[in-house]
Scaffold this active site. Structure first.
Site, mmCIF file in Angstrom:
data_model
loop_
_atom_site.group_PDB
_atom_site.id
_atom_site.type_symbol
_atom_site.label_atom_id
_atom_site.label_comp_id
_atom_site.label_asym_id
_atom_site.label_seq_id
_atom_site.Cartn_x
_atom_site.Cartn_y
_atom_site.Cartn_z
ATOM 1 N N ASP A 166 0.849 -1.182 0.000
ATOM 2 C CA ASP A 166 0.000 0.000 0.000
ATOM 3 C C ASP A 166 0.894 1.245 0.000
ATOM 4 O O ASP A 166 1.894 1.292 0.710
ATOM 5 C CB ASP A 166 -0.869 -0.039 1.261
ATOM 6 C CG ASP A 166 -1.883 1.080 1.298
ATOM 7 O OD1 ASP A 166 -2.753 1.103 0.403
ATOM 8 O OD2 ASP A 166 -1.821 1.923 2.212
ATOM 9 N N GLU B 29 1.428 0.186 -4.895
ATOM 10 C CA GLU B 29 0.935 1.448 -5.419
ATOM 11 C C GLU B 29 2.135 2.377 -5.547
ATOM 12 O O GLU B 29 2.733 2.749 -4.535
ATOM 13 C CB GLU B 29 -0.074 2.068 -4.450
ATOM 14 C CG GLU B 29 -1.366 1.304 -4.316
ATOM 15 C CD GLU B 29 -2.340 2.023 -3.385
ATOM 16 O OE1 GLU B 29 -3.480 2.265 -3.798
ATOM 17 O OE2 GLU B 29 -1.963 2.342 -2.248
#
Ligand code: CA
Length: 665
Positions: free
Chosen positions: A348, A377
């Site tokens: 993340d 990400e």
């Protein structure tokens, strides 16, 4: 930078090691570093050893409790300063089944109970760590559990799911709804007789299940699971213990561990690998977090003014560049691999982490098994407190060999921009997004034809290899595909939206990048138009399994696309040079059409000449192909990669409105 003082006289450690002279530190770089394994609790029947890395502490107490919550401590033991900033103590006797916390005093203030930063087992809500023997948590057969075979990252098809979304529907036919064990239940059927649960995943044919955060997070109260609660789980509390609300008993520390392992084992048995969503970039709370109660300031970045930096948008950002935070991340992922047999990690807000840390993680995972996949990400929610060229951002992916990032370009070129749910793009029939689609088809690697046309140009070919590129059109974030099509084409009929749904999945699954499917998109699930459904109730987030019957043709279409991809290596060349050589974009006369040819020969494909045409127009288009007998396998929303759908002669080939055509010869 805040100075930390230690005013303790030299002490000898409990273990009889070297005398230690705790000091004060001018900067976080001066803090001592733990060499070797960083363990906070080592159980043995004769005695349990505890150690805590707390170099700025003046005193540290260990508290032993009977239960995971409530009650007074059974004993409080004063820990002693040891080497490398560690504090140690030994509790004699057999403490198995009991709980513990640390309490650290810094600058004259006791910081409050914490299970430490390395609790591997916790009681309810993760407030206290538990003394267990991890060997007791292995389910039967765990010793024989092995990863399903994976020859190349190019072979991966990812399915992103939340435990609760996946099985909480009362029509799912699953007994352990919303739990880890839902994924260990075979033979489940919906009320309409369709396969659900793990049988559904096998039928679909995905290679990897990506489970949304499943480490212990803080937002769901594990003491009141009888009441409706929901959260995605991007609010970490204990990074190295499983979340309790997905277990059948969050009070018993061993249960969540055992059931997590049962889930992994069942998926492995089904031929499916397991990816964990990891959120090392921030913690749920700042003041009062396990990090802050152990070594204040150290694990987080600070702003120039001295406050907590906040590139996560969640109140803090961790400091991976500091030696012990880096070590924490590296050892944590290794722990999940070794103890839980995890096969991959999705980071993340990976852009908050520094490049060196991500490289160290890749390097350590490679030593265990180079087929473990890592992606993330490639962005942050705000600007992190490190120079941009040192961060694991998407544009630096070229510096992170064998680590992948999500392509928002491909996603947005298909569905429309982030931040404006009503604005469509290629799928909604707007011209000018062809380059972004070609970019996605080529897996983000430099390709001479991607920017060849008019319209928007792709600013940067950031993937060095197509396996560094995650191809997707929707994920748990934002509107799911069905909702986005509704939002961008409010007047379109259900049949039109269904056609575009299939077209979108065709683009994703014929991309040279690694395809990624949001759970339920294969059934045209919706979230009732809620885009940030992180704490929305089940009515919004649950996959309604009656959809599988209702949209069976969509499911069969996606399943067949996966089958096509698996059977034909031309769709997953896995190498940038092969992509440049053997993927050729064809000129299309009309806007809103992307066509390409694949030479299957070098990949050993039985189909030597493949053409894919993606037509998002609201009318048919024609594309010129060489003369010959072309076998059609996909056309007008139907696909059959095995039997085929008949033949067409070359020349001008007509492709119906809002549909894909796939042919070969
Ligand atoms: Ca929890």
């Amino acid at each position: 930078m805040k100075l930390k003082h230690l005013l303790v006289l030299p002490v000898f450690t409990a273990m009889g090691c070297q005398p230690v002279q705790p000091g004060s530190y001018d900067s976080y770089e001066d803090y001592p570093v733990v060499e070797g394994q960083w363990e906070e609790m080592l159980y043995a029947p004769a005695s349990t050893r505890f150690s805590l890395w707390a170099p700025t502490a003046e005193e540290v107490n260990l508290k032993l409790y009977a239960d995971g919550q409530g009650g007074e401590p059974l004993r409080v033991l004063s820990m002693e300063a040891a080497e490398d900033g560690l504090w140690r103590v030994r509790a004699d006797g057999d403490w198995k089944g009991r709980f513990y916390t640390f309490d650290v005093k810094v600058d004259g203030v006791w910081l409050g109970d914490t299970p430490g930063v390395w609790a591997k087992a916790v009681g309810v809500n993760g407030d206290r760590a538990a003394i267990i023997d991890l060997d007791d948590t292995d389910p039967e057969g765990w010793g024989q559990d092995t990863r399903p075979e994976l020859n190349s990252f190019a072979d991966i098809v990812i399915y992103e799911m939340h435990h609760r979304d996946f099985s909480i529907d009362s029509l799912s036919g699953v007994a352990r709804r919303g739990k880890y064990l839902a994924l260990a239940e075979e033979g489940t059927r919906s009320a309409q007789g369709q396969k659900t649960g793990i049988d559904h995943l096998k039928e679909l044919g995905v290679t990897h299940v990506h489970i949304l955060p499943s480490f212990d997070y803080s937002s769901v109260d594990e003491t009141r699971l009888d009441q409706p609660q929901y959260n995605w789980g991007y609010d970490p509390k204990n990074y190295n213990a499983p979340e309790g609300s997905y277990s059948t008993d969050p009070y018993a520390p061993d249960v969540r561990i055992r059931e997590f392992k049962q889930m992994v084992m069942a998926l492995h048995k089904a031929g499916i690998r397991v990816v964990m969503d990891v959120v090392y970039n921030h913690t749920a709370v700042t003041e009062g977090s396990n990090f802050e109660r152990t070594v204040p300031g150290y694990f987080y970045r600070q702003t120039p003014e001295g406050g907590f930096a906040n590139a996560s948008g969640c109140g803090n950002e961790t400091a991976s560049e500091r030696a012990m935070m880096r070590k924490f991340m590296v050892e944590s992922v290794k722990y999940w691999v070794n103890e839980y047999h995890i096969d991959g990690f999705r980071f993340d807000l990976m852009g908050i982490h520094d490049l060196a840390t991500m490289r160290a993680i890749r390097e350590e995972l490679d030593k265990i098994d180079p087929t473990i996949y890592v992606y993330g990400e490639g962005w942050a929610a705000g600007a992190p407190q490190l120079p941009a060229d040192s961060l694991a951002m998407k544009n630096n992916i070229g510096l992170l060999a064998r680590i992948a990032a999500f392509s928002d370009e491909f996603r947005d070129s298909l569905r429309g921009p982030f931040g404006n749910d009503a604005q469509g793009a290629f799928l909604a029939g707007y011209a000018g997004h062809e380059a972004g689609i070609r970019f996605g088809i080529a897996g983000g690697v430099e390709h001479p034809q991607v920017n060849a046309g008019a319209g928007h140009q792709v600013p940067k070919f950031w993937a060095l290899e197509p396996t560094q590129f995650i191809s997707y059109v929707s994920c748990h974030d934002d509107l799911c595909l069905a909702d986005r099509l509704k939002a961008t084409l409010p007047d379109a009929s259900p049949a039109v939206r269904k056609a575009l749904h299939k077209l979108a999945e065709t683009a994703v699954l014929t991309s040279q990048g690694v395809p990624f499917i949001f759970a339920g998109d294969e059934l045209m699930r919706d979230k009732q138009g809620v885009h940030n459904s992180y704490n929305s109730p089940d009515e919004i987030n649950a996959i309604r399994w009656e959809l599988k019957k209702q949209n069976r043709d969509v499911f069969d279409y996606v399943r067949a696309l996966i089958e096509l991809r698996k059977a034909h290596p031309a769709f997953r060349l896995g190498d940038a040079n092969l992509v440049r050589e053997h993927l050729e974009f064809l000129s299309a006369e009309d806007d809103n059409v992307v066509a390409f040819r694949l030479n299957g020969q070098p990949a050993g494909d039985t189909w030597t000449d493949i053409t894919v045409i993606l037509n998002a127009r609201d009318k048919a288009t024609a594309v010129s192909l060489p003369e010959g007998d072309w076998q059609v396998v996909c056309r007008d929303g139907r696909i059959d990669p095995v039997q085929g759908l008949g033949t067409v002669a070359g020349g001008e080939v007509r492709v119906g409105a809002r549909s894909a055509m796939i042919l070969h010869r």
